[in-house]
Design a protein around this motif. Structure first.
Motif, PDB file in Angstrom:
ATOM      1  N   GLU A  37       3.334  -4.854 105.871  1.00 22.83           N
ATOM      2  CA  GLU A  37       3.998  -6.121 106.132  1.00 22.83           C
ATOM      3  C   GLU A  37       5.313  -5.832 106.848  1.00 22.83           C
ATOM      4  O   GLU A  37       6.208  -5.219 106.270  1.00 22.83           O
ATOM      5  N   ASN A  38       5.385  -6.257 108.111  1.00 24.20           N
ATOM      6  CA  ASN A  38       6.591  -6.041 108.912  1.00 24.20           C
ATOM      7  C   ASN A  38       7.014  -4.569 108.874  1.00 24.20           C
ATOM      8  O   ASN A  38       8.189  -4.241 108.686  1.00 24.20           O
ATOM      9  N   SER A  39       6.029  -3.684 109.028  1.00 28.97           N
ATOM     10  CA  SER A  39       6.301  -2.250 108.909  1.00 28.97           C
ATOM     11  C   SER A  39       5.625  -1.481 110.031  1.00 28.97           C
ATOM     12  O   SER A  39       4.669  -1.956 110.647  1.00 28.97           O
ATOM     13  N   THR A  40       6.128  -0.268 110.280  1.00 29.81           N
ATOM     14  CA  THR A  40       5.633   0.576 111.360  1.00 29.81           C
ATOM     15  C   THR A  40       5.339   1.970 110.834  1.00 29.81           C
ATOM     16  O   THR A  40       6.115   2.537 110.052  1.00 29.81           O
ATOM     17  N   ASN A  80       8.680  -4.091 105.157  1.00 33.39           N
ATOM     18  CA  ASN A  80       9.935  -3.975 105.906  1.00 33.39           C
ATOM     19  C   ASN A  80      10.383  -2.517 106.017  1.00 33.39           C
ATOM     20  O   ASN A  80      11.538  -2.178 105.765  1.00 33.39           O
TER      21      ASN A  80
END
Length: 295
Positions: free
Chosen positions: A255-258, A273
């Motif tokens: 979730e909203n991560s790389t 995040n």
């Protein structure tokens, strides 16, 4: 073919990790060190593995024993457990598995990982696996004759002998011969550094004219302490990425991560995040939030 893995040491240089798990079961790139080791050896041997014998400390517990037997079974081999409850050296550890010491076998210490691609010389009485190193004075090394046969083992030579370091993996065409020589070592109480050493058995085999040859590995990765294990994790992730292995579980949630490869991401990992990578391993069930993790 059999594989004998002496691994009874708790791994004090890898504390605090080894307070709860034996060193050979610490994961590197998502898989226990000893699991990767036997897989790599099986790949080089390119022949069926009949048995994998693990020499452990009795205190490791039943769960560890079950995990080790499962590793052997994944390779189609029988898993056998032996105990070494006193730290009496490499020769003593091997003799703890004496009921399995017959026929062709590889003996491999479980704190090293390799990348290798060579044909095993099954005509030789033994193959000692070596790696070219920059500081041979810090290692045990082999001395070769003009026929590329090993004629001498020298431990941490003060004067240059060769730059081929012994990495702790050995093949024996009939490991029963080593067993007989190590029995003489034990019977005659031949001790170096307060311990019974495999080298004393090997030297007796050489003295009887048996043929030893080197097997050179492309990569030798140590897992002896915390710093080098982190470095080995990074190198192994790079190799696995080059091999095209999928290192990120489909069951991971981002979730909203790389993720910056190479990384190993296990099952049910949750990233929120966050930026993870390069060179990170996250085991099953890890949750990471509002964080950056690399190397």
């Amino acid at each position: 073919m059999k594989i004998i893995v002496p691994m009874a040491g708790r791994g004090s240089r890898l504390r605090p990790h080894t307070l709860t798990i034996p060193k050979p079961l610490i994961p590197v790139a998502g898989k226990p060190i000893v699991h990767r080791l036997v897989e790599d050896i099986a790949g080089v041997l390119n022949q069926p593995i009949e048995e994998i014998a693990f020499v452990i400390h009795e205190s490791f517990g039943k769960q560890v024993e079950e995990d080790l037997i499962a590793i052997a079974q994944k390779l189609g081999a029988k898993g056998t457990i032996y105990y070494q409850n006193e730290a009496l050296g490499t020769g003593h550890a091997i003799m703890c598995a004496q009921d399995s010491l017959s026929g062709p076998a590889v003996i491999a210490y479980a704190d090293t990982l390799i990348r290798a691609n060579f044909d095993l010389d099954t005509n030789a009485d033994s193959v000692i696996w070596v790696k070219q190193v920059d500081q041979p004075e810090a290692f045990g090394v082999v001395n070769l004759n003009e026929a590329n046969e090993i004629i001498e083992l020298v431990e941490k030579p003060k004067e240059f002998v060769s730059d081929l370091a012994v990495i702790g993996i050995y093949y024996f065409k009939d490991v029963a011969v080593l067993k007989n020589e190590l029995q003489l070592v034990l019977d005659n109480n031949i001790i170096h550094g307060g311990e019974y050493q495999i080298n004393d058995g090997i030297k007796q085999m050489m003295a009887k004219g048996m043929k030893f040859v080197p097997g050179k590995v492309d990569e030798w990765m140590d897992c002896g302490n915390k710093d080098v294990t982190v470095e080995t994790n990074s190198r192994m992730l790079g190799f696995l990425q080059e091999d095209g292995e999928n290192l990120v579980s489909n069951l991971a949630v981002l979730e909203n991560s790389t993720i910056i490869p190479p990384c190993y991401i296990g099952d049910d990992v949750v990233l929120l995040n966050s930026t993870v990578g390069p060179n990170v391993s996250l085991g099953d069930g890890c949750h990471v939030k509002n964080s950056t993790i690399k190397n």
